[in-house]
Motif scaffolding. Sequence first.
Motif, short mmCIF file in Angstrom:
data_model
loop_
_atom_site.label_atom_id
_atom_site.label_comp_id
_atom_site.label_asym_id
_atom_site.label_seq_id
_atom_site.Cartn_x
_atom_site.Cartn_y
_atom_site.Cartn_z
N MET A 1 12.88 -39.21 8.71
CA MET A 1 13.69 -40.35 8.42
C MET A 1 13.39 -40.88 7.02
O MET A 1 14.29 -41.31 6.33
N SER A 2 12.12 -40.85 6.66
CA SER A 2 11.72 -41.34 5.34
C SER A 2 12.46 -40.57 4.24
O SER A 2 12.94 -41.17 3.29
N ARG A 3 12.57 -39.25 4.39
CA ARG A 3 13.26 -38.45 3.38
C ARG A 3 14.74 -38.81 3.29
O ARG A 3 15.30 -38.90 2.21
N ARG A 4 15.35 -39.04 4.44
CA ARG A 4 16.78 -39.40 4.44
C ARG A 4 17.00 -40.76 3.78
O ARG A 4 17.96 -40.95 3.04
N LEU A 5 16.11 -41.71 4.07
CA LEU A 5 16.24 -43.02 3.43
C LEU A 5 16.05 -42.92 1.93
O LEU A 5 16.79 -43.53 1.16
N LYS A 6 15.06 -42.14 1.51
CA LYS A 6 14.81 -41.97 0.08
C LYS A 6 16.01 -41.31 -0.61
O LYS A 6 16.36 -41.65 -1.73
N ALA A 7 16.66 -40.35 0.08
CA ALA A 7 17.84 -39.70 -0.47
C ALA A 7 18.98 -40.70 -0.68
O ALA A 7 19.82 -40.52 -1.56
N LEU A 8 19.00 -41.74 0.12
CA LEU A 8 20.02 -42.78 -0.02
C LEU A 8 19.61 -43.87 -1.02
O LEU A 8 20.34 -44.83 -1.23
N GLY A 9 18.44 -43.73 -1.60
CA GLY A 9 17.96 -44.70 -2.57
C GLY A 9 17.23 -45.88 -1.95
O GLY A 9 17.01 -46.89 -2.61
N ILE A 10 16.85 -45.75 -0.69
CA ILE A 10 16.13 -46.82 0.00
C ILE A 10 14.67 -46.44 0.07
O ILE A 10 14.31 -45.38 0.59
N ARG A 11 13.83 -47.30 -0.46
CA ARG A 11 12.38 -47.04 -0.40
C ARG A 11 11.85 -47.70 0.87
O ARG A 11 11.82 -48.93 0.98
N PRO A 12 11.42 -46.91 1.87
CA PRO A 12 11.04 -47.47 3.17
C PRO A 12 9.82 -48.38 3.15
O PRO A 12 9.79 -49.38 3.85
N ARG A 13 8.81 -48.09 2.36
CA ARG A 13 7.58 -48.88 2.41
C ARG A 13 7.80 -50.33 1.98
O ARG A 13 7.41 -51.24 2.70
N PRO A 14 8.42 -50.59 0.84
CA PRO A 14 8.65 -51.99 0.47
C PRO A 14 9.56 -52.72 1.47
O PRO A 14 9.36 -53.90 1.75
N THR A 15 10.52 -52.00 2.02
CA THR A 15 11.41 -52.60 3.00
C THR A 15 10.65 -52.95 4.27
O THR A 15 10.84 -54.03 4.83
N GLN A 16 9.79 -52.06 4.69
CA GLN A 16 8.97 -52.32 5.89
C GLN A 16 8.04 -53.50 5.64
O GLN A 16 7.91 -54.39 6.49
N ASN A 17 7.40 -53.54 4.50
CA ASN A 17 6.49 -54.64 4.20
C ASN A 17 7.23 -55.97 4.13
O ASN A 17 6.71 -56.99 4.59
N ALA A 18 8.42 -55.98 3.56
CA ALA A 18 9.21 -57.21 3.50
C ALA A 18 9.56 -57.69 4.91
O ALA A 18 9.49 -58.90 5.20
N SER A 19 9.91 -56.76 5.77
CA SER A 19 10.22 -57.13 7.16
C SER A 19 8.99 -57.69 7.87
O SER A 19 9.09 -58.67 8.61
N LEU A 20 7.84 -57.07 7.65
CA LEU A 20 6.60 -57.57 8.26
C LEU A 20 6.25 -58.95 7.73
O LEU A 20 5.79 -59.81 8.49
N MET A 21 6.48 -59.19 6.44
CA MET A 21 6.21 -60.51 5.86
C MET A 21 7.09 -61.56 6.51
O MET A 21 6.63 -62.66 6.83
N ASP A 22 8.37 -61.24 6.71
CA ASP A 22 9.28 -62.18 7.36
C ASP A 22 8.82 -62.51 8.77
O ASP A 22 8.82 -63.66 9.18
N LEU A 23 8.45 -61.47 9.53
CA LEU A 23 7.96 -61.70 10.89
C LEU A 23 6.68 -62.52 10.89
O LEU A 23 6.53 -63.44 11.70
N ALA A 24 5.76 -62.17 10.01
CA ALA A 24 4.48 -62.88 9.95
C ALA A 24 4.66 -64.35 9.61
O ALA A 24 3.91 -65.20 10.08
N ALA A 25 5.66 -64.65 8.80
CA ALA A 25 5.91 -66.04 8.43
C ALA A 25 6.50 -66.83 9.59
O ALA A 25 6.31 -68.04 9.68
N GLU A 26 7.20 -66.15 10.49
CA GLU A 26 7.90 -66.83 11.58
C GLU A 26 7.12 -66.89 12.89
O GLU A 26 7.30 -67.81 13.68
N LEU A 27 6.27 -65.90 13.13
CA LEU A 27 5.57 -65.81 14.42
C LEU A 27 4.11 -66.23 14.30
O LEU A 27 3.48 -66.01 13.27
N PRO A 28 3.56 -66.79 15.37
CA PRO A 28 2.11 -67.03 15.39
C PRO A 28 1.37 -65.69 15.32
O PRO A 28 1.88 -64.66 15.78
N ALA A 29 0.18 -65.71 14.75
CA ALA A 29 -0.57 -64.47 14.55
C ALA A 29 -0.80 -63.72 15.87
O ALA A 29 -0.69 -62.50 15.91
N ILE A 30 -1.09 -64.44 16.95
CA ILE A 30 -1.37 -63.76 18.22
C ILE A 30 -0.12 -63.05 18.75
O ILE A 30 -0.19 -61.94 19.25
#
Length: 83
Positions: free
Chosen positions: A1-30
């Motif tokens: 999947m990573s290769r297909r995303l990269k072929a479309l110009g989407i870098r999966p790691r920064p996108t994943q980290n941004a999503s995790l940051m959004d979740l971490a900001a909204e949810l309690p740590a536990i």
Amino acid sequence: MSRRLKALGIRPRPTQNASLMDLAAELPAIVFSRLLGFSEQTAANWMAESGGKDASYGAHRARTADSAKPASHSDPVPTPHVP
């Protein structure tokens, strides 16, 4: 999947980290840690990085814990008044 995303110009790691940051900001740590399988410390680190606030969740749980407990059997049960 990573290769297909990269072929479309989407870098999966920064996108994943941004999503995790959004979740971490909204949810309690536990909740974040249990939801994603991270250790509580890792979740707390993500929460701190994202600027999330976890203290309010603990305070809320402490306040609502007593009201969520079922009545014990020693409590008198009111009987309805029948004329």
